[in-house]
Each structure stands twice: as C-alpha cells, then as structure tokens.
Design a protein around this motif. Sequence first.
Motif, short mmCIF file in Angstrom:
data_model
loop_
_atom_site.label_atom_id
_atom_site.label_comp_id
_atom_site.label_asym_id
_atom_site.label_seq_id
_atom_site.Cartn_x
_atom_site.Cartn_y
_atom_site.Cartn_z
N SER A 126 37.14 71.10 3.17
CA SER A 126 36.18 70.04 2.86
C SER A 126 35.59 70.24 1.47
CB SER A 126 35.05 70.03 3.89
OG SER A 126 34.03 69.12 3.51
N SER A 282 30.85 67.09 13.96
CA SER A 282 31.79 67.58 14.99
C SER A 282 32.86 66.54 15.29
CB SER A 282 31.04 67.93 16.28
OG SER A 282 30.32 69.12 16.14
N CYS A 285 35.34 66.40 12.32
CA CYS A 285 36.18 67.60 12.19
C CYS A 285 37.45 67.51 13.03
CB CYS A 285 35.40 68.84 12.61
SG CYS A 285 34.23 69.45 11.38
N ALA A 288 40.51 66.24 11.17
CA ALA A 288 40.92 66.88 9.93
C ALA A 288 42.40 67.24 9.92
CB ALA A 288 40.07 68.13 9.68
N ASN A 310 31.66 71.78 16.29
CA ASN A 310 32.56 72.02 15.17
C ASN A 310 31.73 72.00 13.88
OD1 ASN A 310 34.77 71.79 17.04
ND2 ASN A 310 34.58 69.56 16.87
N VAL A 312 31.52 73.19 9.32
CA VAL A 312 32.18 73.49 8.05
C VAL A 312 31.44 74.64 7.39
CG1 VAL A 312 32.94 72.58 5.83
CG2 VAL A 312 32.80 71.06 7.82
N ILE A 317 37.03 74.22 7.78
CA ILE A 317 36.74 73.53 9.03
C ILE A 317 36.88 74.51 10.18
CG2 ILE A 317 37.34 71.57 10.52
CD1 ILE A 317 36.50 70.72 7.71
N LEU A 319 36.88 74.68 14.08
CA LEU A 319 36.92 73.96 15.35
C LEU A 319 36.55 74.93 16.47
CD1 LEU A 319 40.20 71.87 14.91
CD2 LEU A 319 37.84 71.11 14.55
#
Length: 330
Positions: A126, A282, A285, A288, A310, A312, A317, A319
């Motif tokens: 990100s 969340s 994400c 992504a 979730n 960053v 990222i 998860l």
Amino acid sequence: MELNFELKTLQLKETFSIAYGNYDTREALLVELSYLNCKGYGECVAIDYYHIDLKSFIIRLKEIQPLFEKQTVVHPEDFFRFLSTLNLHPFLRSALDCAYWDLFGKLENKSFTELNHIPSGNLAESSITISVAGIEDQIRKIEKSNWNIFKVKCKGLHKDNIEKLLRLNRNIALDSNASFTDQDCLWLQENEKISQFSYLEQPRPVDQYTVLKKEGFANWMADEDSQDLNSLEELLPYYKSVNIKLMKCGGLTPALEMIRKAKELGYTTMIGCMTESTVGISAGCVLAGLTDFVDLDGANLISNDYASGNFVENGKIILSGKPGLGIVVK
C-alpha cells in the motif's frame, strides 16, 4: 437478523490537506448485522465532496430496519440483490454489504478470501498519503517514512515540485484531486519523465477527462470519474488505470465484478480507500490479491481506531485469516 448502527468521529493524527480542503476529523457510520452469536461490521464515512449526509443515512436505516429482521441467512450475492431493491446510496449499501460478508464468513467459519478464492500471498504494498503542503515538507515526510510507496497530494501543477519529486528516485504517485488544468495534463502526458510516477490520479474534475490520452507518458488513473461498472468502457480511451473504492461502487460484491471487468478491458487496477477505521480498511484488504496497486492507508491516518482486523503496517497488507472480514469492534 438484527441491524444496529452508530455514528463515530474519526480523529486525524494531523490535519489532512487535499485540493478539496483541510480536515481534522471525519464522521463515520458503523453498521452492525447480527445473527445468533455472530456480528458483522461495515462502515461508511462522510465525504463532503461526495455530498454525504450520514444523518439522512440513519433515517433511512430506521425505515428499513424491520425488513432486516425478516431476513434469513442467504448467500451474500442474494443478500446484495435484496439490498439493491432498497434504493440506497452506494456508500450506505457498501457498509451493509461489507457487514453481511463479515457476518456470513463468521457464520460459515471461512474468510472472505477463502469464500471467493482470492490469493492472499505476494500482495502489492500500500501507499501512504502525503497531504498537500510545501514541497520541502512533503519531501521531508517521504524521507522520514518507513513506507516504500507514496501518494503525494497536489493542489495544482508546480513543475519545479515535479522535478524535485522525480529526483528522489522513490516509488511515488500523484493525486491532484481534480486540480490540474487541461494545459497541465497536456504537459504531463507529453513529458517522458512523467512515466517515472507510478500513476497520476483524477487529474481533472468529473466528466472533464477528454484531454487525457492513455497513449501518453502519464499513467492516468480514474477515481471520481469511475464510480461503478458502467463507467469503465466509456473511460477506456482516456485512462490506463482505475481506482476501485468500496464506498463508491457500493460494496465488496460489486467491487469483485468491477475488478474482473476492468481487467478484461485491460486496465491496471487499484483498491483504494478514504479516511476510514480498520472496519473499512479490513474490507479493502481482502481484495488486495486481485489488484495491481493498493492504497489502504486510511486507518493509519487516524488516532482513535475503534476496531481490529486486517491492517496495513508500513505498507504491508496483513490479513488476519479470520472468518469473514475478521473485524472485531473494541
């Protein structure tokens, strides 16, 4: 199924400055759908340049609350068809669609990525937003940051600033929030050096994109111009890339369809966000693994995040792998 909702105020860590204005807070609407002992969460935020009125959303939620009490658990695509009959603003529909995906996954004990067979490894990093400020302040923030990818906000085009940013030799995108002129766009897309920027987002006001040429050196990315699936074919001669935001298109369900269609048409895609808590981030994400770019820094910009899930971290990222969207409200 029960529907509950609550207004929240998101406090920004520092004044967030873009071409549209300066912001110290954002108002958010948290939506909760519950069934048995499971709760799913979604969120939308008040963005003035989208003319969002959360109080009108609450009035609408109170009107439709009895309809949710009659709903049984169905597949999320069937639930979205139900939402589509209610004449809801896309921002509000997104909050409800995301909350249902979170609830459904928790009931099924499967994550969103499992349910939709979405890759969860080797995700794009990100960007972090560098808000409008003097160029030296912006450069200082970039150099001090632990992030690797940056989206620099502009208010109009300043060619000297462009040169200074290029000399940094960093992974940088530009976002003018529609503040570039036609002449600015012509200069940018005819300048070979501009290809060093990963993308240039929403250069002109909505529907004023005909000056853009996707064959030029600028990787033009549509944001406000690209609201939903129907906009993609019309924008194809002008934009190389498209920023897909859940609130714009109405939730995870239409976002999945929009990403697939954009790829078929040859766009590069980004999953983006607004200033949101981890509830909204969340949801972003989990997509992504389907996009080329990621811009999900929203929760990193606020000081009073009220959820976990979730997230960053310095661009990476993370998860959770938990059922649904993995959201837990504190």
